[in-house]
Design a protein around this motif. Structure first.
Motif, PDB file in Angstrom:
ATOM      1  N   THR A  82       0.840  -1.184   0.000  1.00 54.42           N
ATOM      2  CA  THR A  82       0.000   0.000   0.000  1.00 54.42           C
ATOM      3  C   THR A  82       0.880   1.241   0.000  1.00 54.42           C
ATOM      4  O   THR A  82       1.732   1.394   0.869  1.00 54.42           O
ATOM      5  N   ILE A  83       0.666   2.110  -0.970  1.00 60.21           N
ATOM      6  CA  ILE A  83       1.378   3.375  -1.012  1.00 60.21           C
ATOM      7  C   ILE A  83       0.469   4.463  -0.456  1.00 60.21           C
ATOM      8  O   ILE A  83      -0.739   4.475  -0.709  1.00 60.21           O
ATOM      9  N   SER A  84       1.042   5.355   0.303  1.00 59.63           N
ATOM     10  CA  SER A  84       0.287   6.454   0.874  1.00 59.63           C
ATOM     11  C   SER A  84       1.196   7.663   1.002  1.00 59.63           C
ATOM     12  O   SER A  84       2.413   7.560   0.831  1.00 59.63           O
ATOM     13  N   ARG A  85       0.595   8.791   1.294  1.00 61.40           N
ATOM     14  CA  ARG A  85       1.391  10.001   1.433  1.00 61.40           C
ATOM     15  C   ARG A  85       0.839  10.881   2.538  1.00 61.40           C
ATOM     16  O   ARG A  85      -0.350  10.818   2.878  1.00 61.40           O
TER      17      ARG A  85
ATOM     18  N   ASN B 162       5.201  16.047   3.360  1.00 62.75           N
ATOM     19  CA  ASN B 162       5.798  15.753   2.058  1.00 62.75           C
ATOM     20  C   ASN B 162       6.507  14.402   2.076  1.00 62.75           C
ATOM     21  O   ASN B 162       7.626  14.257   1.573  1.00 62.75           O
ATOM     22  N   THR B 163       5.840  13.435   2.643  1.00 60.15           N
ATOM     23  CA  THR B 163       6.417  12.117   2.823  1.00 60.15           C
ATOM     24  C   THR B 163       5.538  11.056   2.169  1.00 60.15           C
ATOM     25  O   THR B 163       4.305  11.122   2.257  1.00 60.15           O
ATOM     26  N   VAL B 164       6.167  10.109   1.522  1.00 57.40           N
ATOM     27  CA  VAL B 164       5.467   8.990   0.929  1.00 57.40           C
ATOM     28  C   VAL B 164       5.893   7.716   1.638  1.00 57.40           C
ATOM     29  O   VAL B 164       7.055   7.573   2.044  1.00 57.40           O
ATOM     30  N   TYR B 165       4.947   6.794   1.788  1.00 60.11           N
ATOM     31  CA  TYR B 165       5.193   5.547   2.485  1.00 60.11           C
ATOM     32  C   TYR B 165       4.849   4.374   1.583  1.00 60.11           C
ATOM     33  O   TYR B 165       4.008   4.462   0.695  1.00 60.11           O
ATOM     34  N   LEU B 166       5.497   3.279   1.840  1.00 57.96           N
ATOM     35  CA  LEU B 166       5.146   2.024   1.197  1.00 57.96           C
ATOM     36  C   LEU B 166       5.045   0.961   2.276  1.00 57.96           C
ATOM     37  O   LEU B 166       6.061   0.527   2.826  1.00 57.96           O
TER      38      LEU B 166
END
Length: 120
Positions: free
Chosen positions: A68-71, A76-80
């Motif tokens: 799951t990708i999120s932000r 200003n950060t993106v997560y996986l």
């Protein structure tokens, strides 16, 4: 210039989970899109997941239902979030960020890469 700092990689057993983070810093106007790519030894770099500024997401078939990708726009950060990891997921994972830096320019920036190793 924009720098992307990645974190969260490591060694896990099959079936485990990891959460990758990517935090851009520098001077830019807007983030257009962010994504995660990976590259295994001897293989081409491939897109894993991407997210647009509007929140639209896309995933590689191999990770659908598991990643799951999120932000967080405020940071200003993106997560996986990577669940049910498989040995086939072993690779160096790279964060990519397409940013508007003004003057009609929207270059891509890459993180330094973080190693994800999944053991059987």
């Amino acid at each position: 210039q924009v720098q992307l700092v990645e974190s969260g990689g490591g060694l896990v057993q099959a079936g485990g989970s990891l959460r990758l983070s990517c935090a851009p810093s520098g001077i830019f106007f807007k983030i257009n899109a962010m994504g995660w790519y990976r590259q295994a030894p001897g293989k081409q770099r491939e897109v894993v997941a991407a997210i647009t500024s509007g929140g639209s997401t896309n995933y590689a078939d191999s990770v659908k239902g598991r990643f799951t990708i999120s932000r967080d726009n405020g940071k200003n950060t993106v997560y996986l979030q990577m669940n049910s990891l498989k040995p086939e997921d072993t690779a160096v994972y790279y964060c990519n960020c397409n940013v508007d830096i003004g003057w009609g320019r929207s270059p891509d920036y890459w993180g330094q890469g973080t190693q994800v190793t999944v053991s059987s």
